[in-house]
Design an enzyme around this catalytic site. Structure first.
Site, short mmCIF file in Angstrom:
data_model
loop_
_atom_site.label_atom_id
_atom_site.label_comp_id
_atom_site.label_asym_id
_atom_site.label_seq_id
_atom_site.Cartn_x
_atom_site.Cartn_y
_atom_site.Cartn_z
N ASP A 9 -23.10 24.70 -2.89
CA ASP A 9 -23.29 24.18 -1.54
C ASP A 9 -24.26 23.01 -1.70
O ASP A 9 -25.41 23.20 -2.12
CB ASP A 9 -23.90 25.29 -0.67
CG ASP A 9 -24.26 24.81 0.72
OD1 ASP A 9 -24.23 23.58 0.96
OD2 ASP A 9 -24.58 25.67 1.56
N ILE A 10 -23.81 21.81 -1.36
CA ILE A 10 -24.59 20.60 -1.66
C ILE A 10 -25.95 20.60 -0.95
O ILE A 10 -26.91 20.01 -1.44
CB ILE A 10 -23.75 19.34 -1.31
CG1 ILE A 10 -24.20 18.16 -2.17
CG2 ILE A 10 -23.80 19.01 0.16
CD1 ILE A 10 -23.24 16.99 -2.15
N ASN A 23 -19.25 9.81 9.19
CA ASN A 23 -18.32 8.92 9.90
C ASN A 23 -19.09 7.66 10.26
O ASN A 23 -20.32 7.61 10.10
CB ASN A 23 -17.71 9.59 11.14
CG ASN A 23 -18.77 10.04 12.11
OD1 ASN A 23 -19.56 9.21 12.60
ND2 ASN A 23 -18.84 11.33 12.37
N GLY A 31 -17.77 19.52 9.02
CA GLY A 31 -17.68 19.57 7.56
C GLY A 31 -19.05 19.50 6.88
O GLY A 31 -20.04 20.04 7.37
N VAL A 32 -19.10 18.76 5.78
CA VAL A 32 -20.33 18.69 5.01
C VAL A 32 -21.41 17.92 5.80
O VAL A 32 -22.61 18.21 5.69
CB VAL A 32 -20.06 18.07 3.61
CG1 VAL A 32 -19.76 16.61 3.67
CG2 VAL A 32 -21.21 18.35 2.65
N ASP A 33 -20.97 16.98 6.62
CA ASP A 33 -21.87 16.20 7.48
C ASP A 33 -22.65 17.16 8.41
O ASP A 33 -23.90 17.11 8.49
CB ASP A 33 -21.00 15.22 8.31
CG ASP A 33 -21.81 14.14 9.00
OD1 ASP A 33 -23.04 14.10 8.77
OD2 ASP A 33 -21.22 13.34 9.75
N SER A 116 -13.85 12.39 1.86
CA SER A 116 -12.55 12.17 2.54
C SER A 116 -11.54 13.30 2.37
O SER A 116 -10.46 13.24 2.94
CB SER A 116 -11.88 10.87 2.06
OG SER A 116 -12.47 9.76 2.68
N VAL A 119 -11.74 16.74 6.63
CA VAL A 119 -11.22 16.26 7.92
C VAL A 119 -10.39 14.96 7.75
O VAL A 119 -9.38 14.78 8.43
CB VAL A 119 -12.42 15.96 8.87
CG1 VAL A 119 -11.94 15.39 10.19
CG2 VAL A 119 -13.21 17.24 9.12
N TYR A 120 -10.78 14.10 6.83
CA TYR A 120 -10.10 12.81 6.68
C TYR A 120 -8.79 12.87 5.89
O TYR A 120 -8.10 11.87 5.75
CB TYR A 120 -11.05 11.77 6.06
CG TYR A 120 -12.05 11.20 7.06
CD1 TYR A 120 -12.03 11.56 8.41
CD2 TYR A 120 -13.02 10.27 6.66
CE1 TYR A 120 -12.94 11.04 9.31
CE2 TYR A 120 -13.93 9.74 7.57
CZ TYR A 120 -13.89 10.14 8.89
OH TYR A 120 -14.79 9.61 9.80
N1 AR6 Z 1 -21.26 21.42 0.12
C1 AR6 Z 1 -20.35 20.73 -0.60
N2 AR6 Z 1 -19.14 20.38 -0.14
C2 AR6 Z 1 -18.83 20.74 1.15
C3 AR6 Z 1 -19.73 21.44 1.98
C4 AR6 Z 1 -20.99 21.79 1.42
N3 AR6 Z 1 -21.90 22.46 2.14
N4 AR6 Z 1 -19.12 21.63 3.17
C5 AR6 Z 1 -17.89 21.07 3.09
N5 AR6 Z 1 -17.70 20.55 1.86
P1 AR6 Z 1 -15.43 16.78 5.10
P2 AR6 Z 1 -14.36 14.02 5.11
C6 AR6 Z 1 -16.53 19.84 1.31
O1 AR6 Z 1 -14.44 17.18 6.12
O2 AR6 Z 1 -13.00 14.50 4.76
C7 AR6 Z 1 -17.08 14.96 9.46
O3 AR6 Z 1 -16.88 15.41 10.75
C8 AR6 Z 1 -15.21 20.16 1.91
O4 AR6 Z 1 -14.67 21.34 1.33
O5 AR6 Z 1 -16.82 17.23 5.28
O6 AR6 Z 1 -14.91 12.85 4.39
C9 AR6 Z 1 -17.69 13.60 9.39
O7 AR6 Z 1 -18.61 13.35 10.43
C10 AR6 Z 1 -14.40 18.93 1.54
O8 AR6 Z 1 -13.77 19.12 0.25
O9 AR6 Z 1 -15.50 15.17 4.97
C11 AR6 Z 1 -16.50 12.70 9.47
O10 AR6 Z 1 -16.09 12.52 10.81
C12 AR6 Z 1 -15.42 17.82 1.42
O11 AR6 Z 1 -16.70 18.45 1.54
C13 AR6 Z 1 -15.45 13.45 8.73
O12 AR6 Z 1 -15.80 14.83 8.83
C14 AR6 Z 1 -15.32 16.72 2.45
O13 AR6 Z 1 -14.89 17.26 3.70
C15 AR6 Z 1 -15.42 13.09 7.26
O14 AR6 Z 1 -14.34 13.74 6.64
#
Ligand code: AR6
Length: 327
Positions: A9-10, A23, A31-33, A116, A119-120
């Site tokens: 978990d980052i 974003n 998500g991670v954000d 990406s 969600v992306y």
């Molecule tokens: N630690 C490491 N990786 C993670 C964690 C974590 N705690 N949580 C999720 N991931 P995403 P995107 C992974 O959707 O596709 C947001 O709403 C997850 O499994 O977080 O770039 C932003 O505000 C996935 O493989 O980012 C933007 O609107 C990876 O992180 C949008 O989502 C990226 O998934 C960005 O979408």
């Protein structure tokens, strides 16, 4: 300097900087954000509000507030629209810009999520390829420890074709191994019913133990350094290709009897692009072998016999099959 794929978990990582898949508003999301903002506390959002957003493919840096790291680098990945809209270049740019920011801020260790790929909608296997290529290119010119953090196991997918090719290779080797065992058992069974074994007299050794030890073969480190010279490589080219830390390489260089771990020995075989026979030879120097009865060894055999010496691709495959990584 090295690149590692880890499952974590980052938000829990105690390193210099973690990267956020944000974003363009930089005002938080899912998500991670969402996880990063939640763990950092409201101070992070306050600082983000002063940044005026961020373009896709670009990156901005902030403090880390309640997170255990020192900085958060926010980058905006492209939304996947099928791959014909410059997604790859934009995604690569996210990694390069984030690494440049980390460098400019004196960071020695950085962790990335798979930008990406949530969600992306960027296909995960392609997103991982872009990430690994961009990071390894950057590491050719700058020393840093970089982690690709994979949150859930399902997120690591090497291409379906590669996965099934390796799986087939492993299955085939297991079949061959059990056939060998079967015929070995048959021979043993036949032997037990045949004539008794004749014992011969002990043969007196012609050389003393001292002589034998005096003729000791080239060591692992000697063979490694000889190969580097023969290939006209520099030390740095070799340890970078092997995904090995400079400090570890100096240790090996300075100790003729250095005994590496098996993944380290294989990493050098890959960096030197040794064929299977030479790889076995180098491994033997360190007391190891490549068997046909475990997955790790078979995956290494698969890549070497296919002439694929990209250590990061090999590590992705090892990761996908739950094995130790090289380097
Ligand atoms: N630690 C490491 N990786 C993670 C964690 C974590 N705690 N949580 C999720 N991931 P995403 P995107 C992974 O959707 O596709 C947001 O709403 C997850 O499994 O977080 O770039 C932003 O505000 C996935 O493989 O980012 C933007 O609107 C990876 O992180 C949008 O989502 C990226 O998934 C960005 O979408």
């Amino acid at each position: 300097m090295s690149l590692h794929i880890i499952r974590h978990d980052i938000t829990k990582m105690k390193i210099d900087a973690i990267v956020n898949a944000a974003n363009s508003s930089l005002l938080g999301g899912g998500g991670v954000d969402g996880a990063i903002h939640h763990a950092a506390g409201p101070g992070l959002l306050k600082e983000c509000m002063t940044l005026g957003g961020c373009d896709t493919g670009d990156a901005k840096i902030t403090g880390a507030y309640n997170l255990p790291c020192k900085y958060v680098i926010h980058t905006v990945g492209p939304v996947w629209h099928g791959g014909q809209y410059g997604e790859k270049e934009l995604l690569r740019s996210c990694y390069i810009k984030s690494l440049e920011l980390a460098k400019a801020n004196g960071c020695e260790s950085v962790a990335f999520p798979l930008i990406s790929s949530g969600v992306y909608g960027y296909p995960k296997d392609q997103a991982l390829r872009v990430a690994m290529d961009a990071i390894s290119d950057f590491l050719l010119t700058w020393d840093m420890t970089v982690y690709m953090v994979i949150f859930d196991k399902a997120a690591v997918t090497i291409s379906q074709k590669l996965f099934s090719d390796i799986k087939q290779y492993i299955d085939q080797a297991y079949v061959e191994e059990s056939e060998v065992k079967y015929s070995r058992n048959r021979i043993l069974a036949e032997m037990s019913t045949s004539a008794p074994v004749q014992y011969c007299k002990a043969i007196k050794p012609e050389k003393s133990l001292e002589d034998i030890i005096g003729e000791i073969d080239e060591s692992f480190s000697q063979m490694l350094l000889r190969k580097i010279d023969e290939l006209g490589m520099t030390d740095a080219e070799c340890y970078k290709k092997a995904n090995i830390d400079r400090k570890l390489f100096s240790k090996i260089r300075g100790d003729v009897n250095y005994k590496p771990s098996k993944p380290t020995a294989i990493a050098f075989a890959v960096a030197l692009q040794l064929n299977l026979k030479e790889t076995e030879e180098l491994l033997k120097k360190a007391g190891f072998a490549l068997s046909r009865s475990n997955k790790f060894d078979l995956i290494i055999r698969y890549f070497i016999s296919n002439g694929n010496y990209n250590i990061h691709e090999i590590n992705e495959a090892l990761f996908a099959f739950d094995q130790n990584l090289l380097g």
